[in-house]
Design an enzyme around this catalytic site. Sequence first.
Site, PDB file in Angstrom:
ATOM      1  N   HIS A 235      43.904  56.121  47.718  1.00 15.46           N
ATOM      2  CA  HIS A 235      43.032  56.458  46.726  1.00 15.46           C
ATOM      3  C   HIS A 235      42.880  57.469  45.628  1.00 15.46           C
ATOM      4  CE1 HIS A 235      39.730  53.672  48.588  1.00 15.46           C
ATOM      5  NE2 HIS A 235      40.371  53.062  48.946  1.00 15.46           N
TER       6      HIS A 235
ATOM      7  N   GLU B  85      38.162  43.362  49.251  1.00 15.53           N
ATOM      8  CA  GLU B  85      38.113  44.688  50.044  1.00 15.53           C
ATOM      9  C   GLU B  85      37.838  45.840  49.879  1.00 15.53           C
ATOM     10  OE1 GLU B  85      39.342  47.217  53.400  1.00 15.53           O
ATOM     11  OE2 GLU B  85      40.014  47.482  51.111  1.00 15.53           O
TER      12      GLU B  85
ATOM     13  N   ASP C  33      43.158  43.741  45.774  1.00 14.89           N
ATOM     14  CA  ASP C  33      42.102  44.533  44.972  1.00 14.89           C
ATOM     15  C   ASP C  33      42.665  45.457  44.295  1.00 14.89           C
ATOM     16  OD1 ASP C  33      40.826  44.721  46.840  1.00 14.89           O
ATOM     17  OD2 ASP C  33      38.826  45.514  46.251  1.00 14.89           O
TER      18      ASP C  33
END
Length: 440
Positions: free
Chosen positions: A406, A163, A105
């Site tokens: 991220h 996840e 994902d």
Amino acid sequence: MAADGTAGNDRTEETEETEGADRTGAPPSRALAGLDAIKDGLADLYRDLHARPELSFEEHRTAAEAARRAASYGYEVTEGVGGTGVVAVLENGPGPTVLLRADMDALPVTERTGLPYASRTEGVMHACGHDMHVTCLLGALKLLADARADWSGRIVGVFQPAEEIAQGAQAMVDDGFYARFGTPDVVLGQHVAPFPAGLVGVHAGPAFAATDALRVRLFGKGAHGSRPEASIDPVVMAASTVMRLQTIVSREIAGTETAVVTVGSLQAGTKDNIIPDEAELKVNIRTYTPEVRTRVLAAVERIVKGEAATAGAEKEPEITEIDAFPVLCNDAAAVERTAAAIGDVIGADRVLDPGPVTGSEDVGHFATSAERDIPLCYWLFGGADPEKVAAAQRGGTFERDIPSNHSPFFAPLVEPTLSTGVTALTTAALAWLEGARPAK
């Protein structure tokens, strides 16, 4: 010396030879010889996956591509496990069952890398490298399938959804994973990280932190911005709460312990001259031990309720769980065996111990949810440009100049990241599979 630190003097010569053979596993050289022939195709696949990211439990295209390719390599493929999960199984004679896992994902992040293969999906990005994980696992499955003459056992390739929201691994387990695909003898996996490409990092014991994500609703009393005396201002209440939460780690956790408390979101109000009646915080907590976790969670609750009471709130705050990851604990013997095998191939000096990291992972569910604990080895592999990393370290600007997971700028160097990831995963699997038995 035995794994428990004892000398083990009562071992026989035959036992030592047998265990040594088990540790050696199947030879990786012939399997890895096929990597050069598939590298370009894997790089194209990686760029394609990166350009078409999908959020948690929405990984339909990614799952279909993984299933199609694994089936073409000769694996028996099952789709829709735990939602969008894919399991690819290759039976190749008697021997151990080795689980290889990759998550699929992406994140709700707007990409800012400027790459020609940047995300084409508005507000969604592979900012954590799961596209690299999928590509590396497919590469390893291909090499292992082509080298069946050199190993014996069973491979279970797992392409896991969700996840990022800590639900995918458990969803696959809850969907009858062990009954349908067997209980593995070892769980192996990897995660790309912002250190130099070409390096691998693995730590025994608690290696990835537990996470608790909380939603906090603070209730005040709305009023006109010109008359704050008529309100119970939840914005001020939220600001005070955020500042006080920062004292948990610095004032309530011992210097020898580790914890992180982050407020990642604060939302309140719609207009400058309206004091709203509610504010919402999203809090992320990282810990490594049950004792510290309990202490931090209790402190968060105490502070949130205390700040609300101090502000004169007429309604008690609501604290609800968003998601939670357990501590990922790498089996020491599994780390030793796997790291040694990878080091034999890429060079022992390129396999490092990074220590515990404060990131979190749910791959551990595959190792701890069965009737018996299963050895787990989960490692990091570098994805950053080594020259840029070296320059940033020299200048003391690593945190500023090297994008982390991220980040909207996170973009692993395609090579040698891809080759390192495929090599590590293939080599690790072969370290646990048995060498092929001669035909009788």
